[in-house]
Design a protein around this motif. Structure first.
Motif, PDB file in Angstrom:
ATOM      1  N   LEU A  41      52.916  72.793 -43.785  1.00  0.00           N
ATOM      2  CA  LEU A  41      52.345  73.513 -42.262  1.00  0.00           C
ATOM      3  C   LEU A  41      51.257  74.024 -42.654  1.00  0.00           C
ATOM      4  O   LEU A  41      50.650  74.338 -41.767  1.00  0.00           O
ATOM      5  CB  LEU A  41      53.144  73.956 -41.933  1.00  0.00           C
ATOM      6  N   SER A  42      51.061  75.107 -43.396  1.00  0.00           N
ATOM      7  CA  SER A  42      50.335  76.353 -43.357  1.00  0.00           C
ATOM      8  C   SER A  42      48.915  75.975 -43.994  1.00  0.00           C
ATOM      9  O   SER A  42      47.913  75.909 -43.242  1.00  0.00           O
ATOM     10  CB  SER A  42      50.381  76.906 -44.532  1.00  0.00           C
ATOM     11  N   TYR A  43      48.847  74.193 -44.979  1.00  0.00           N
ATOM     12  CA  TYR A  43      47.663  74.035 -44.916  1.00  0.00           C
ATOM     13  C   TYR A  43      46.988  73.520 -43.811  1.00  0.00           C
ATOM     14  O   TYR A  43      45.928  73.398 -43.197  1.00  0.00           O
ATOM     15  CB  TYR A  43      47.796  73.076 -45.836  1.00  0.00           C
ATOM     16  N   LEU A  44      47.730  72.594 -42.741  1.00  0.00           N
ATOM     17  CA  LEU A  44      47.143  71.951 -42.012  1.00  0.00           C
ATOM     18  C   LEU A  44      47.015  72.865 -41.103  1.00  0.00           C
ATOM     19  O   LEU A  44      45.458  72.791 -40.198  1.00  0.00           O
ATOM     20  CB  LEU A  44      48.687  70.739 -41.025  1.00  0.00           C
ATOM     21  N   HIS A  45      47.299  73.766 -40.654  1.00  0.00           N
ATOM     22  CA  HIS A  45      47.046  74.802 -40.126  1.00  0.00           C
ATOM     23  C   HIS A  45      45.637  75.562 -40.407  1.00  0.00           C
ATOM     24  O   HIS A  45      44.070  76.216 -39.385  1.00  0.00           O
ATOM     25  CB  HIS A  45      48.045  75.933 -39.251  1.00  0.00           C
ATOM     26  N   LYS A  46      45.662  76.335 -41.762  1.00  0.00           N
ATOM     27  CA  LYS A  46      44.300  76.763 -42.118  1.00  0.00           C
ATOM     28  C   LYS A  46      43.102  75.389 -42.296  1.00  0.00           C
ATOM     29  O   LYS A  46      42.238  76.130 -41.977  1.00  0.00           O
ATOM     30  CB  LYS A  46      44.393  77.055 -44.180  1.00  0.00           C
TER      31      LYS A  46
END
Length: 74
Positions: A41-46
């Motif tokens: 999820l962090s990767y998606l937002h980044k």
């Protein structure tokens, strides 16, 4: 087009989310190499902007799998 806030994890680093296309929504699936949902999820937002552009291009060219835009890590 933008990512709707409701992202759902399928476990094993795979995230499903919806892109807003005016009043319509398009389901997308992002597969990552991460082991945890939090990392995926962090990767998606980044990389949100780049992933939106990829999803838009695939949707426009009709590259769908069972009606879903399938994405993988950049």
């Amino acid at each position: 087009m933008q990512i709707v806030r409701r992202a759902k994890s399928l476990g094993d680093g795979t995230i499903t989310f919806s892109l807003a296309l005016g009043a319509a929504r398009q389901m997308c699936r992002l597969t990552t190499a991460f082991q945890t949902d939090k990392q995926a999820l962090s990767y998606l937002h980044k990389y949100r902007t780049e992933l939106e552009q990829m999803a838009r291009a695939r949707f426009a060219s009709g590259q769908l799998e069972n009606g879903i835009v399938v994405l993988s890590m950049l």
